[in-house]
Scaffold this motif. Sequence first.
Motif, PDB file in Angstrom:
ATOM      1  N   ASP A   1       1.935 -13.349  -6.956  1.00 39.19           N
ATOM      2  CA  ASP A   1       0.763 -12.535  -6.634  1.00 39.19           C
ATOM      3  C   ASP A   1       0.525 -11.545  -7.769  1.00 39.19           C
ATOM      4  OD1 ASP A   1      -1.278 -11.302  -4.749  1.00 39.19           O
ATOM      5  OD2 ASP A   1       0.067  -9.595  -5.067  1.00 39.19           O
ATOM      6  N   TYR A   2      -0.651 -11.595  -8.369  1.00 39.64           N
ATOM      7  CA  TYR A   2      -0.933 -10.764  -9.543  1.00 39.64           C
ATOM      8  C   TYR A   2      -0.822  -9.272  -9.238  1.00 39.64           C
ATOM      9  CZ  TYR A   2      -3.522  -8.034 -12.915  1.00 39.64           C
ATOM     10  OH  TYR A   2      -3.868  -7.058 -13.809  1.00 39.64           O
ATOM     11  N   GLU A   3      -1.484  -8.817  -8.178  1.00 38.53           N
ATOM     12  CA  GLU A   3      -1.531  -7.384  -7.887  1.00 38.53           C
ATOM     13  C   GLU A   3      -0.130  -6.798  -7.731  1.00 38.53           C
ATOM     14  OE1 GLU A   3      -4.195  -5.735  -8.089  1.00 38.53           O
ATOM     15  OE2 GLU A   3      -5.684  -7.346  -8.082  1.00 38.53           O
ATOM     16  N   THR A   4       0.737  -7.543  -7.074  1.00 37.40           N
ATOM     17  CA  THR A   4       2.103  -7.059  -6.878  1.00 37.40           C
ATOM     18  C   THR A   4       2.894  -7.109  -8.178  1.00 37.40           C
ATOM     19  OG1 THR A   4       2.045  -7.874  -4.604  1.00 37.40           O
ATOM     20  CG2 THR A   4       4.202  -7.355  -5.517  1.00 37.40           C
ATOM     21  N   ALA A   5       2.777  -8.212  -8.891  1.00 37.45           N
ATOM     22  CA  ALA A   5       3.547  -8.376 -10.130  1.00 37.45           C
ATOM     23  C   ALA A   5       3.207  -7.303 -11.155  1.00 37.45           C
ATOM     24  CB  ALA A   5       3.293  -9.766 -10.710  1.00 37.45           C
TER      25      ALA A   5
ATOM     26  N   ARG B   1       0.819  -1.218   0.000  1.00 33.29           N
ATOM     27  CA  ARG B   1       0.000   0.000   0.000  1.00 33.29           C
ATOM     28  C   ARG B   1       0.854   1.269   0.000  1.00 33.29           C
ATOM     29  NH1 ARG B   1      -5.491  -1.026   0.755  1.00 33.29           N
ATOM     30  NH2 ARG B   1      -5.897  -3.250   1.020  1.00 33.29           N
ATOM     31  N   MET B   2       2.016   1.216   0.634  1.00 32.95           N
ATOM     32  CA  MET B   2       2.937   2.347   0.521  1.00 32.95           C
ATOM     33  C   MET B   2       3.432   2.471  -0.919  1.00 32.95           C
ATOM     34  SD  MET B   2       3.372   4.331   3.098  1.00 32.95           S
ATOM     35  CE  MET B   2       4.893   5.131   2.570  1.00 32.95           C
ATOM     36  N   GLY B   3       3.605   1.326  -1.576  1.00 32.40           N
ATOM     37  CA  GLY B   3       3.979   1.352  -2.985  1.00 32.40           C
ATOM     38  C   GLY B   3       2.926   2.051  -3.829  1.00 32.40           C
ATOM     39  N   LEU B   4       1.658   1.755  -3.564  1.00 29.71           N
ATOM     40  CA  LEU B   4       0.568   2.406  -4.294  1.00 29.71           C
ATOM     41  C   LEU B   4       0.549   3.912  -4.050  1.00 29.71           C
ATOM     42  CD1 LEU B   4      -2.409  -0.086  -3.773  1.00 29.71           C
ATOM     43  CD2 LEU B   4      -1.033   0.235  -5.839  1.00 29.71           C
ATOM     44  N   ILE B   5       0.764   4.295  -2.793  1.00 32.02           N
ATOM     45  CA  ILE B   5       0.778   5.723  -2.456  1.00 32.02           C
ATOM     46  C   ILE B   5       1.891   6.434  -3.227  1.00 32.02           C
ATOM     47  CG2 ILE B   5       1.278   7.368  -0.599  1.00 32.02           C
ATOM     48  CD1 ILE B   5      -0.177   5.398   1.311  1.00 32.02           C
TER      49      ILE B   5
ATOM     50  N   LYS C   1      10.682   0.205  -4.570  1.00 37.44           N
ATOM     51  CA  LYS C   1      11.303  -0.326  -3.354  1.00 37.44           C
ATOM     52  C   LYS C   1      10.268  -1.056  -2.496  1.00 37.44           C
ATOM     53  CE  LYS C   1      11.765   2.222   0.242  1.00 37.44           C
ATOM     54  NZ  LYS C   1      12.128   3.272   1.234  1.00 37.44           N
ATOM     55  N   TYR C   2       9.109  -0.433  -2.308  1.00 35.80           N
ATOM     56  CA  TYR C   2       8.062  -1.054  -1.487  1.00 35.80           C
ATOM     57  C   TYR C   2       7.463  -2.283  -2.172  1.00 35.80           C
ATOM     58  CZ  TYR C   2       8.086   3.037   1.598  1.00 35.80           C
ATOM     59  OH  TYR C   2       8.443   4.020   2.492  1.00 35.80           O
ATOM     60  N   PHE C   3       7.171  -2.163  -3.460  1.00 32.81           N
ATOM     61  CA  PHE C   3       6.577  -3.297  -4.175  1.00 32.81           C
ATOM     62  C   PHE C   3       7.510  -4.510  -4.172  1.00 32.81           C
ATOM     63  CE2 PHE C   3       4.029  -0.119  -6.880  1.00 32.81           C
ATOM     64  CZ  PHE C   3       2.885  -0.303  -6.123  1.00 32.81           C
ATOM     65  N   THR C   4       8.807  -4.251  -4.280  1.00 28.28           N
ATOM     66  CA  THR C   4       9.775  -5.347  -4.355  1.00 28.28           C
ATOM     67  C   THR C   4       9.794  -6.172  -3.077  1.00 28.28           C
ATOM     68  OG1 THR C   4      11.158  -4.105  -5.911  1.00 28.28           O
ATOM     69  CG2 THR C   4      12.205  -5.918  -4.739  1.00 28.28           C
ATOM     70  N   VAL C   5       9.597  -5.523  -1.935  1.00 26.77           N
ATOM     71  CA  VAL C   5       9.551  -6.262  -0.666  1.00 26.77           C
ATOM     72  C   VAL C   5       8.422  -7.288  -0.700  1.00 26.77           C
ATOM     73  CG1 VAL C   5       9.157  -6.087   1.827  1.00 26.77           C
ATOM     74  CG2 VAL C   5      10.567  -4.375   0.663  1.00 26.77           C
ATOM     75  N   THR C   6       7.278  -6.862  -1.206  1.00 32.72           N
ATOM     76  CA  THR C   6       6.134  -7.776  -1.294  1.00 32.72           C
ATOM     77  C   THR C   6       6.363  -8.845  -2.353  1.00 32.72           C
ATOM     78  OG1 THR C   6       4.647  -5.999  -0.601  1.00 32.72           O
ATOM     79  CG2 THR C   6       3.642  -7.900  -1.654  1.00 32.72           C
ATOM     80  N   LEU C   7       6.916  -8.439  -3.497  1.00 35.42           N
ATOM     81  CA  LEU C   7       7.156  -9.389  -4.587  1.00 35.42           C
ATOM     82  C   LEU C   7       8.109 -10.498  -4.164  1.00 35.42           C
ATOM     83  CD1 LEU C   7       6.558  -9.891  -7.654  1.00 35.42           C
ATOM     84  CD2 LEU C   7       8.762  -8.781  -8.091  1.00 35.42           C
TER      85      LEU C   7
ATOM     86  N   ARG D   1      -2.111 -14.518 -15.026  1.00 32.65           N
ATOM     87  CA  ARG D   1      -3.403 -14.278 -15.679  1.00 32.65           C
ATOM     88  C   ARG D   1      -3.157 -14.164 -17.187  1.00 32.65           C
ATOM     89  NH1 ARG D   1      -6.717  -9.846 -11.976  1.00 32.65           N
ATOM     90  NH2 ARG D   1      -6.588 -10.990  -9.995  1.00 32.65           N
ATOM     91  N   PRO D   2      -3.256 -15.263 -17.900  1.00 39.00           N
ATOM     92  CA  PRO D   2      -2.882 -15.297 -19.323  1.00 39.00           C
ATOM     93  C   PRO D   2      -3.590 -14.285 -20.222  1.00 39.00           C
ATOM     94  CG  PRO D   2      -3.065 -17.516 -18.461  1.00 39.00           C
ATOM     95  CD  PRO D   2      -3.575 -16.602 -17.381  1.00 39.00           C
ATOM     96  N   SER D   3      -4.777 -13.846 -19.870  1.00 39.72           N
ATOM     97  CA  SER D   3      -5.509 -12.907 -20.729  1.00 39.72           C
ATOM     98  C   SER D   3      -5.546 -11.497 -20.147  1.00 39.72           C
ATOM     99  CB  SER D   3      -6.944 -13.411 -20.950  1.00 39.72           C
ATOM    100  OG  SER D   3      -6.939 -14.689 -21.560  1.00 39.72           O
ATOM    101  N   ASP D   4      -4.644 -11.201 -19.245  1.00 40.12           N
ATOM    102  CA  ASP D   4      -4.692  -9.911 -18.550  1.00 40.12           C
ATOM    103  C   ASP D   4      -4.448  -8.743 -19.504  1.00 40.12           C
ATOM    104  OD1 ASP D   4      -4.796  -8.419 -15.957  1.00 40.12           O
ATOM    105  OD2 ASP D   4      -2.802  -7.818 -16.630  1.00 40.12           O
ATOM    106  N   LYS D   5      -5.395  -7.833 -19.576  1.00 43.85           N
ATOM    107  CA  LYS D   5      -5.319  -6.711 -20.510  1.00 43.85           C
ATOM    108  C   LYS D   5      -4.246  -5.709 -20.104  1.00 43.85           C
ATOM    109  CE  LYS D   5     -10.171  -6.965 -21.939  1.00 43.85           C
ATOM    110  NZ  LYS D   5      -9.840  -7.657 -23.174  1.00 43.85           N
ATOM    111  N   SER D   6      -4.062  -5.510 -18.810  1.00 39.07           N
ATOM    112  CA  SER D   6      -3.060  -4.550 -18.352  1.00 39.07           C
ATOM    113  C   SER D   6      -1.658  -4.999 -18.744  1.00 39.07           C
ATOM    114  CB  SER D   6      -3.152  -4.375 -16.833  1.00 39.07           C
ATOM    115  OG  SER D   6      -2.220  -3.413 -16.379  1.00 39.07           O
ATOM    116  N   ALA D   7      -1.367  -6.276 -18.555  1.00 39.98           N
ATOM    117  CA  ALA D   7      -0.049  -6.807 -18.927  1.00 39.98           C
ATOM    118  C   ALA D   7       0.142  -6.762 -20.437  1.00 39.98           C
ATOM    119  CB  ALA D   7       0.105  -8.229 -18.413  1.00 39.98           C
ATOM    120  N   GLN D   8      -0.906  -7.088 -21.185  1.00 39.29           N
ATOM    121  CA  GLN D   8      -0.825  -7.047 -22.648  1.00 39.29           C
ATOM    122  C   GLN D   8      -0.576  -5.622 -23.136  1.00 39.29           C
ATOM    123  OE1 GLN D   8      -4.562  -8.823 -23.721  1.00 39.29           O
ATOM    124  NE2 GLN D   8      -3.796 -10.929 -23.547  1.00 39.29           N
ATOM    125  N   GLU D   9      -1.253  -4.667 -22.509  1.00 40.84           N
ATOM    126  CA  GLU D   9      -1.057  -3.259 -22.875  1.00 40.84           C
ATOM    127  C   GLU D   9       0.378  -2.827 -22.599  1.00 40.84           C
ATOM    128  OE1 GLU D   9      -2.514   1.215 -21.496  1.00 40.84           O
ATOM    129  OE2 GLU D   9      -3.546  -0.556 -20.713  1.00 40.84           O
TER     130      GLU D   9
END
Length: 205
Positions: free
Chosen positions: A160-164, A132-136, A148-154, A191-199
């Motif tokens: 985990d999709y949300e983090t990746a 959540r600090m990463g999102l902020i 830096k924050y996201f990497t700790v979770t990853l 998520r093989p059909s994920d639109k965000s990753a494809q974009e």
Amino acid sequence: MDHVRNALVAIFLLLMLAINAQEFESQLKAFESSYASESSGAYQDAIKSITDVYKPDSYEMNLRLGWLYYSSKSYDEACRYYQKSFQLRPLSVEARLGYAYAAAELGNWTQVEAQYVEILKTDAMNTTANYRMGLICYNRLDYTSALKYFTVTLNQYSFDYETAIMVAWTELKLGKLREAKIMFQKTLLIRPSDKSAQEGLTLIQ
């Protein structure tokens, strides 16, 4: 005289034990009743069960009331009781998370961030606070801090999709195209059909 004094002390201790036992039984019944009411969606009844036996110095009661007020969408009251909880136990992660969730519903982002910062002082690897600090930071366009924050979770939840997906987009924003491409591809494995990753991949290729 010593015998009399000792006898009085013994009687006093027995009375205190009896009172404590009765007090515990009333608290136990209150919590049981509160859980039963909550399970049926009767939040006000669940709250009343606790307030009827409420003790200001009880961490458990304050935390329970924080949750019940949050669940009933009374976010100001939820913040009040969660704050009482972490004032009683300053290292409590659960109380600070509860406060942060309620403060977020009120749009009080300064307090939300403050609670995550305090949590990370106690538990630097806490995945919720780091994510959540990463999102902020990401929303502030501070991509270096966000990564830096996201990497700790990853590192703890690599699948985990949300983090990746957030790591992928953050690396793209930082111009780390190779790393971003790898992360978008890894996200598609989740998520093989994920639109965000494809974009994201179309912006790199």
